[in-house]
Design an enzyme around this catalytic site. Sequence first.
Site, PDB file in Angstrom:
ATOM      1  N   HIS A  10      -2.487  19.437  -4.871  1.00 32.58           N
ATOM      2  CA  HIS A  10      -1.858  18.149  -4.541  1.00 32.58           C
ATOM      3  C   HIS A  10      -1.280  17.499  -5.797  1.00 32.58           C
ATOM      4  CE1 HIS A  10      -3.071  17.937  -0.380  1.00 32.58           C
ATOM      5  NE2 HIS A  10      -4.359  17.951  -0.650  1.00 32.58           N
ATOM      6  N   GLU A  31      -7.460  20.347  -4.871  1.00 35.43           N
ATOM      7  CA  GLU A  31      -6.970  19.006  -5.189  1.00 35.43           C
ATOM      8  C   GLU A  31      -5.904  19.048  -6.281  1.00 35.43           C
ATOM      9  OE1 GLU A  31      -7.445  16.572  -3.307  1.00 35.43           O
ATOM     10  OE2 GLU A  31      -9.030  17.511  -2.121  1.00 35.43           O
TER      11      GLU A  31
END
Length: 684
Positions: free
Chosen positions: A474, A471
Amino acid sequence: MGADAELNPVLADSGLPYDLPDFAAIGDDDFLPAYDIALPAHLAEIDAIAGDTAAPTFENTIAALEASGRLLARANGIFFNLEGADANLRRSQIAQELAVRLTEHQNAIAMNPRLFARIAEVYSRRDEAGLTEPQRRLTERKYRDAVRAGAGLDDEGQATMRRISARLATLTTEFCQYLLDDTNDSAVHVLSATDLDGLSDAEVAAARRAAQDRDLPGYLITLELPTSQSSVAKLTDPQVRRRVFDASIQRCARGNEFDTRAIILEIVRLRAERAELLGYADHAGYVIAEETAPDPEAVAALLRELGAAATAAAHAELARLTQVYGAPLGPADVTFALAAEQRSRDTGPQPGIDEFEQYCELDAVLRDGVFAAAGELYGLSFTERPDLHGYHPDVRIWEVADADGTGIGLFAGDFYARPSKRGGAWMNTIVDQSTQLGTRPIVVNVLNLTKPEPGEPCLLSLDQLTTAFHEFGHAVHGLLSAVEFVSQSGTSVPRDFVEFPSQVNEMWALHPDVAPRYARHWRTGDPVPAEVLDAVRAAGEVESAHATVEYLAAAALDLAWHRVRADRIGDDVLAFEARALADAGLAEELIPPRYRSTYFNHVFGGGYSSAYYSYIWSEILDAETEQWFLAGGGLQPGLGRAFAAAVLSRGDSVDPVAAHAELLGAPARIEPLLRRRGLLTAAE
């Protein structure tokens, strides 16, 4: 900004760094009034662009359109972060109302004939207008988006599009809400702590708190988003783990008020109807036309190629587990046996993978792992700002600076599970970067870790550690964005490319230059023993065939739902699912899909319809890029800067696949992916 906007705390300038919203000043009753201001304001901007008497140009049409709707973007950035991560009844009601209002608003813009005529004129003259590559890509995108929204249809066709899109917005919102409700409702209640044998002390404590929160005695085992549950991999009592597994796989198909089957059938029919209205063979064709994959058949071919190899490997894996287990296995037993095998693999008498969690304390992982790797690669530094507050007390905020010490944005971490948060892990943006607008990014990573008792550490499993790095990949994509136009910013790239940077970032979780920095025992501070780290790396080097089949089955299921015509869908969701998996060669009784249809939030509640394949498609690029990093020495600033300059900073302002090929010197090949997945030997 008008006076009304200045008085609304959702829209008003907060005066905080990076225009962080003043969440403490915002109440749920402020949202609809904010939209009552933002939506008409945006339409007034659109009318001014559409009514401009000057000849259409890139600047007065495309760039002006791109710069419009800033109040609306602010409201969306705040509300939809809240609605996914901290839902309540009022926010769910608002989301339902907004689903229709926002869709009607988007339709009004897309189907504005004067605006479309101006966009089409700029589009038709793009070759002679001397546009930069980002300007040309933006022009082409605006034109395609308008056409795909129905701008080129006649009045009857546009009326049909309005009906379909409004209904789809309502249904996908309902799907998300039903899934959250049924996931909470399906939690497994047990009375004795002995039923939880195998779980960590922190997990037992969390189960006790979950029961107390519902005024229940004993313990409550809450569910995660995928079919396979981390608790099932640990629970030693076969009856308890089967209860948990059954609760997971039966979600939203129990015939109660949260059953999603009727919603799914209507969503699929409407998507197929819309695709046919726009001239596509099916919804998959409609979606993949905007992705990097050439067409649905190319995707299906990749899934077939991988599926044949993965199922053969899975059968061998299951035969081995059955022999070791010494009894017939059910799906829950397979999950448990695989985890037990992974924990014991190559460890001998030494401590193994279970002990690794003791060396993965959340703050250390963030500070000395996730942030440190980004610092080495990209020159970023992270300073926690306790003076800044997020949308929930658990949210923490860091200011991010570049190598020169210049602040580039904010990173917010929302790490702990709660009943109001949907399952899974994701990255969102509150503010997107744009030099045209003068905005710097505010990005959010949302996880679902077990919140520890006061004074106790939050220890990450290997899967959770990988997810944290994923994550954050991202987040870095958003933070390092350096584009002019906001719709090309950061992760605003094709869906089957967006997972690539996050998958690349996973490689640093266990890298020799990263893991020793954070992997220290949470209590003693001792470094992780080399044999433990070696065991963890060995366990993670090749993903189990079981996990590959789980994923491929879900990807094939998504594609099957969206390659069928509206009049051939039928009325039985589970029967369609069974046929689709059988047709794909992935109907494995002991390996159900990672998500079954009734709780497939990516597809029926999120933005991955016909695109769940994107994880494996992106992994082709990722596996090749990992080899590029390793060949260049691994965690090297020069490589990080080159990767950022070529890929991360450019968003969708260039062709991302072409940019990647230019960086590596050639297009990515599939062989590194096959080796990583254990589907190809090194000799092959």
